[in-house]
Design a protein around this motif. Sequence first.
Motif, PDB file in Angstrom:
ATOM      1  N   THR A 227      33.204  37.972  31.013  1.00  0.00           N
ATOM      2  CA  THR A 227      32.747  38.811  32.113  1.00  0.00           C
ATOM      3  C   THR A 227      33.424  38.417  33.423  1.00  0.00           C
ATOM      4  O   THR A 227      33.738  39.276  34.257  1.00  0.00           O
ATOM      5  N   GLN A 228      33.664  37.121  33.624  1.00  0.00           N
ATOM      6  CA  GLN A 228      34.411  36.695  34.810  1.00  0.00           C
ATOM      7  C   GLN A 228      35.805  37.301  34.808  1.00  0.00           C
ATOM      8  O   GLN A 228      36.307  37.746  35.852  1.00  0.00           O
ATOM      9  N   ASN A 229      36.441  37.330  33.648  1.00  0.00           N
ATOM     10  CA  ASN A 229      37.770  37.926  33.537  1.00  0.00           C
ATOM     11  C   ASN A 229      37.720  39.420  33.866  1.00  0.00           C
ATOM     12  O   ASN A 229      38.577  39.946  34.601  1.00  0.00           O
ATOM     13  N   ASN A 230      36.700  40.106  33.328  1.00  0.00           N
ATOM     14  CA  ASN A 230      36.550  41.532  33.608  1.00  0.00           C
ATOM     15  C   ASN A 230      36.299  41.787  35.096  1.00  0.00           C
ATOM     16  O   ASN A 230      36.843  42.735  35.686  1.00  0.00           O
ATOM     17  N   ILE A 233      39.479  41.593  37.093  1.00  0.00           N
ATOM     18  CA  ILE A 233      40.289  42.805  36.986  1.00  0.00           C
ATOM     19  C   ILE A 233      39.769  43.877  37.941  1.00  0.00           C
ATOM     20  O   ILE A 233      40.543  44.561  38.629  1.00  0.00           O
ATOM     21  N   ALA A 234      38.433  44.012  37.991  1.00  0.00           N
ATOM     22  CA  ALA A 234      37.842  45.014  38.884  1.00  0.00           C
ATOM     23  C   ALA A 234      38.147  44.704  40.339  1.00  0.00           C
ATOM     24  O   ALA A 234      38.460  45.606  41.130  1.00  0.00           O
ATOM     25  N   TYR A 235      38.067  43.421  40.716  1.00  0.00           N
ATOM     26  CA  TYR A 235      38.398  43.051  42.104  1.00  0.00           C
ATOM     27  C   TYR A 235      39.885  43.287  42.389  1.00  0.00           C
ATOM     28  O   TYR A 235      40.251  43.694  43.495  1.00  0.00           O
ATOM     29  N   ARG A 236      40.727  43.040  41.423  1.00  0.00           N
ATOM     30  CA  ARG A 236      42.160  43.271  41.606  1.00  0.00           C
ATOM     31  C   ARG A 236      42.447  44.749  41.845  1.00  0.00           C
ATOM     32  O   ARG A 236      43.341  45.107  42.613  1.00  0.00           O
ATOM     33  N   GLU A 237      41.675  45.628  41.194  1.00  0.00           N
ATOM     34  CA  GLU A 237      41.889  47.071  41.310  1.00  0.00           C
ATOM     35  C   GLU A 237      41.076  47.693  42.443  1.00  0.00           C
ATOM     36  O   GLU A 237      41.262  48.870  42.760  1.00  0.00           O
ATOM     37  N   ARG A 238      40.188  46.928  43.072  1.00  0.00           N
ATOM     38  CA  ARG A 238      39.240  47.470  44.055  1.00  0.00           C
ATOM     39  C   ARG A 238      39.954  48.198  45.199  1.00  0.00           C
ATOM     40  O   ARG A 238      40.991  47.738  45.695  1.00  0.00           O
ATOM     41  N   ILE A 239      39.384  49.308  45.608  1.00  0.00           N
ATOM     42  CA  ILE A 239      39.951  50.121  46.676  1.00  0.00           C
ATOM     43  C   ILE A 239      39.276  49.811  48.008  1.00  0.00           C
ATOM     44  O   ILE A 239      39.926  49.709  49.039  1.00  0.00           O
ATOM     45  N   GLY A 241      36.993  47.611  50.815  1.00  0.00           N
ATOM     46  CA  GLY A 241      37.042  46.235  51.288  1.00  0.00           C
ATOM     47  C   GLY A 241      38.444  45.832  51.693  1.00  0.00           C
ATOM     48  O   GLY A 241      39.396  46.620  51.643  1.00  0.00           O
ATOM     49  N   ASP A 242      38.588  44.578  52.090  1.00  0.00           N
ATOM     50  CA  ASP A 242      39.879  44.034  52.521  1.00  0.00           C
ATOM     51  C   ASP A 242      40.712  43.672  51.299  1.00  0.00           C
ATOM     52  O   ASP A 242      40.259  42.925  50.423  1.00  0.00           O
ATOM     53  N   ARG A 243      41.938  44.176  51.244  1.00  0.00           N
ATOM     54  CA  ARG A 243      42.790  43.970  50.062  1.00  0.00           C
ATOM     55  C   ARG A 243      43.044  42.499  49.809  1.00  0.00           C
ATOM     56  O   ARG A 243      42.970  42.031  48.660  1.00  0.00           O
ATOM     57  N   ALA A 244      43.322  41.744  50.846  1.00  0.00           N
ATOM     58  CA  ALA A 244      43.594  40.319  50.675  1.00  0.00           C
ATOM     59  C   ALA A 244      42.358  39.584  50.140  1.00  0.00           C
ATOM     60  O   ALA A 244      42.456  38.745  49.239  1.00  0.00           O
ATOM     61  N   GLU A 245      41.176  39.939  50.653  1.00  0.00           N
ATOM     62  CA  GLU A 245      39.940  39.295  50.202  1.00  0.00           C
ATOM     63  C   GLU A 245      39.629  39.678  48.759  1.00  0.00           C
ATOM     64  O   GLU A 245      39.176  38.840  47.973  1.00  0.00           O
ATOM     65  N   ASN A 246      39.888  40.929  48.409  1.00  0.00           N
ATOM     66  CA  ASN A 246      39.670  41.355  47.023  1.00  0.00           C
ATOM     67  C   ASN A 246      40.531  40.541  46.061  1.00  0.00           C
ATOM     68  O   ASN A 246      40.079  40.132  44.978  1.00  0.00           O
ATOM     69  N   LEU A 247      41.770  40.302  46.430  1.00  0.00           N
ATOM     70  CA  LEU A 247      42.663  39.509  45.576  1.00  0.00           C
ATOM     71  C   LEU A 247      42.220  38.051  45.502  1.00  0.00           C
ATOM     72  O   LEU A 247      42.340  37.408  44.451  1.00  0.00           O
ATOM     73  N   ALA A 250      39.491  38.025  43.043  1.00  0.00           N
ATOM     74  CA  ALA A 250      40.049  38.144  41.685  1.00  0.00           C
ATOM     75  C   ALA A 250      40.595  36.808  41.202  1.00  0.00           C
ATOM     76  O   ALA A 250      40.346  36.383  40.072  1.00  0.00           O
ATOM     77  N   ILE A 251      41.353  36.136  42.053  1.00  0.00           N
ATOM     78  CA  ILE A 251      41.927  34.838  41.682  1.00  0.00           C
ATOM     79  C   ILE A 251      40.825  33.827  41.385  1.00  0.00           C
ATOM     80  O   ILE A 251      40.882  33.067  40.419  1.00  0.00           O
ATOM     81  N   ALA A 252      39.782  33.845  42.201  1.00  0.00           N
ATOM     82  CA  ALA A 252      38.669  32.906  41.995  1.00  0.00           C
ATOM     83  C   ALA A 252      37.960  33.156  40.670  1.00  0.00           C
ATOM     84  O   ALA A 252      37.587  32.223  39.966  1.00  0.00           O
TER      85      ALA A 252
END
Length: 252
Positions: A227-230, A233-239, A241-247, A250-252
């Motif tokens: 579920t963390q992996n999933n 992926i959702a945070y990586r694709e998120r539209i 919010g702040d793009r840098a924060e979303n990434l 995702a990395i975390a």
Amino acid sequence: MDESRMQDYLTLIEKLSASSNPQGARQLLQELLQTELERLQTQGSQQMIFAVLRRHLAHLNLGFIPVMQQVIRGLIAENPQAAETIVALMENISIHISNFPLGNRADNLEITLAGYGLVLEVRTQAQNPEGWAQTQNNLANAYSERIRGDRGENLEQAIAAYALALEVRTRQDFPVQWATTQNNLAIAYRERIRGDQAENLEQAIAAYALALEVRTRQDFPVDWAMTQNNLAIAYRERIRGDRAENLEQAIA
């Protein structure tokens, strides 16, 4: 397996065995029912069912569906007291066919969907809420994977069935199943075609977060990691919010 359920199984198999020279799809269904009974009795693996499917691969196609529907409905009509027993076998067989790696994948999923449909002709939310919710979740999984039909509509069907399952699979009463369905629902929202894409991803992130309230690293480490992996992926694709924060999320 309780004694009354076992007797229902044995009676069912006797009726099937007494049928005269079953051929083709009927023979496949009879062997599937008999083998699934044996698997339950011996606590065997689904490889037992896979062996039957391999032997009858030529009959594992869309032509199997009307035969399956006719035979199962007939068995239920003749044995109404054993209806739940019959559809329990049918649900198991549908799961096995969904997992079967050979044959035509699109056909296998159509057979699976038809099998769950037969189960839901008997199982109701009022009479068997836990079993009904299980079948709704399984039905949703099959719609999520479905190859035939419109992809957008298939995902709408999946989301609707997951929502129905969650009417019974509450966090309070069935926390593990609730978390599983929340994770599945999140996947469907992430892949959803209809609706606002940004909102779909927000729904997915929210459902993953709910699943992680139960799927903890300590109690369910494998499910937690999945579920963390999933979620990543959702945070990586998120539209939104702040793009840098979303990434970073995702990395975390």
